[in-house]
Design an enzyme around this catalytic site. Structure first.
Site, PDB file in Angstrom:
ATOM      1  N   ASP A  45      37.443  -7.516   0.040  1.00 23.24           N
ATOM      2  CA  ASP A  45      36.886  -8.088  -0.108  1.00 23.24           C
ATOM      3  C   ASP A  45      36.226  -8.376   1.197  1.00 23.24           C
ATOM      4  OD1 ASP A  45      37.842  -8.155  -2.527  1.00 23.24           O
ATOM      5  OD2 ASP A  45      39.793  -9.326  -1.530  1.00 23.24           O
ATOM      6  N   HIS A 103      39.703 -12.930  -8.879  1.00 25.47           N
ATOM      7  CA  HIS A 103      38.591 -12.123  -8.666  1.00 25.47           C
ATOM      8  C   HIS A 103      37.731 -12.138 -10.173  1.00 25.47           C
ATOM      9  CE1 HIS A 103      38.245 -11.036  -4.572  1.00 25.47           C
ATOM     10  NE2 HIS A 103      39.004  -9.781  -4.631  1.00 25.47           N
ATOM     11  N   HIS A 140      46.122 -12.046  -7.720  1.00 27.15           N
ATOM     12  CA  HIS A 140      44.809 -11.985  -6.477  1.00 27.15           C
ATOM     13  C   HIS A 140      43.913 -11.843  -7.209  1.00 27.15           C
ATOM     14  CE1 HIS A 140      42.874 -10.780  -2.581  1.00 27.15           C
ATOM     15  NE2 HIS A 140      42.454  -9.489  -3.714  1.00 27.15           N
ATOM     16  N   GLU A 141      43.615 -10.638  -8.515  1.00 24.91           N
ATOM     17  CA  GLU A 141      42.464  -9.819  -9.291  1.00 24.91           C
ATOM     18  C   GLU A 141      41.887 -10.806  -9.733  1.00 24.91           C
ATOM     19  OE1 GLU A 141      40.688  -6.956  -7.998  1.00 24.91           O
ATOM     20  OE2 GLU A 141      42.553  -6.879  -6.651  1.00 24.91           O
TER      21      GLU A 141
END
Length: 377
Positions: free
Chosen positions: A182, A84, A80-81
């Site tokens: 987010d 980003h 997930h990171e």
């Protein structure tokens, strides 16, 4: 003291593990393991597939599976990171690293004024990645029943079914319109297309604080410390985001030269500490650049003196307590950089050097004074 250990890098981005991450894995493993029968039944109902729990509940397997699921969840948080960070990097934002910690993960990016066109895809990348992982894990649940060993199939259904549910929940939770999650950034990016960025940030921050209060109330009513911790995390994050942008807007286009003090008081390395204290009383300054033969060699502050006992100060000089090779800035540097450095390093003043010559000093008070003047203008 360094609180995170670097374990590698991906696409040139350092990946670190915070010490708190080492605490949360066994905690999650215990929680998952102690509720494994209930969770197995929930997965069976949600996915509508039979689950052979023979291996799942045998011996220490509940806690082993708990560890596997916890590690799988944090691997999903890591991906997930990464999503980003890769989008941000492609948009020209510098990424300092990705750190896994007790409440998940965080991408450390350079602090810049948000551009809604950049922030929107960057903020959506993480939750959509979590959703994709959740869908893939959930789809695999329907593949495993064809395996010849029902007990092994049961373990795989439990593991991937659990990870599928967790990643879909992670997707939904992160899209709550509350800073610093987010969804708060998505909300700000959407609002910023219709109003000034500062106003959009304030609204998103206020919404975030509202969610924090709700989480806190539910946490107290349900005696749930995790919800209370999340409430504090959201409230502080929302407040920091609004504060940062306020600082950035007020200090926009202001340089160090606009705020620094040109009337310098300096000391030499040989200055006795008692004389240094007298100088502080006389000038009302709590720190001075240390100059030797016209060259900046250090900086000395009141906190440096306090590290030495009053008896020992009588025999010591500035050179014994000063900070050598201090951080400096040129006059042309943005003033927001000075504030960021002071905050990061916990210092109150920065010498200003131009072509090797000491030309001034900028303090936290100077920065706050400029902000106050611009806010009233």
């Amino acid at each position: 003291m360094e609180t995170s250990l670097q374990i590698g890098n991906i696409a040139g981005i350092p990946v670190k593990i915070h010490w708190s991450f080492l605490l949360v894995i066994p905690l999650f493993a215990w929680i998952i393991g102690s509720q494994i029968v209930l969770t197995t039944e929930l997965i069976r109902i949600l996915f509508g597939v039979p689950i052979d729990a023979t291996l799942i509940t045998a011996g220490l397997n509940p806690y082993i599976l708990g560890t596997v699921v916890a590690l799988g969840l944090f691997f999903g948080v890591f991906v997930h990171e990464v999503a980003h960070s890769l989008i941000a990097k492609a948009k020209g934002i510098k990424i300092h690293g990705i750190t896994l910690l007790i409440l998940g993960g965080v991408s450390q990016m350079e602090e810049v004024v948000p551009d809604p066109k950049v922030e929107l895809p960057m903020a959506l990348a993480g939750p959509l990645t979590s959703l994709a992982i959740g869908i893939i894990c959930s789809a695999l649940v329907y593949v495993f029943p064809v395996l010849p060993d029902p007990a092994v199939a049961g373990v795989l259904i439990f593991t991937f079914g659990y990870l599928g549910i967790l990643n879909v929940l992670l997707f939904a939770f992160n899209l709550l319109p509350a800073f610093p999650m987010d969804g708060g950034r998505v909300l700000r990016a959407w609002l910023a297309r219709r109003m000034p960025l500062s106003r959009a940030t304030q609204i998103a921050a206020d919404v975030g604080k509202g969610f924090a209060v709700l989480f806190g109330i539910f946490g107290f009513l349900m005696l749930n410390p995790i919800l209370i911790l999340i409430a504090f995390f959201i409230y502080i994050g929302a407040n920091q985001e609004a504060t940062f942008l306020r600082y950035y807007v007020l200090l926009q286009d202001v340089t160090v030269a606009d705020a620094m003090s040109n009337s310098l008081v300096t000391v030499e390395p040989e200055t006795p500490l008692p004389r240094l204290l007298e100088l502080m009383y006389e000038t009302k300054h709590l720190g001075f650049p240390v100059v030797e033969r016209g060259n900046l060699v250090g900086i000395v502050t009141l906190s440096d003196i306090h590290k030495v006992s009053p008896i020992d100060r009588e025999a010591m000089q500035v050179r014994d307590v000063m900070t050598r090779d201090p951080i400096t800035l040129p006059p042309s540097a943005p003033l927001i950089d000075a504030l960021r450095i002071m905050t990061t390093h916990g210092i109150g003043r920065i010498p200003v050097v131009d072509d090797g010559d000491l030309v001034g000093i900028v303090t936290r008070t100077d920065v706050l004074r400029v902000m106050e003047l611009r806010e009233k203008a």
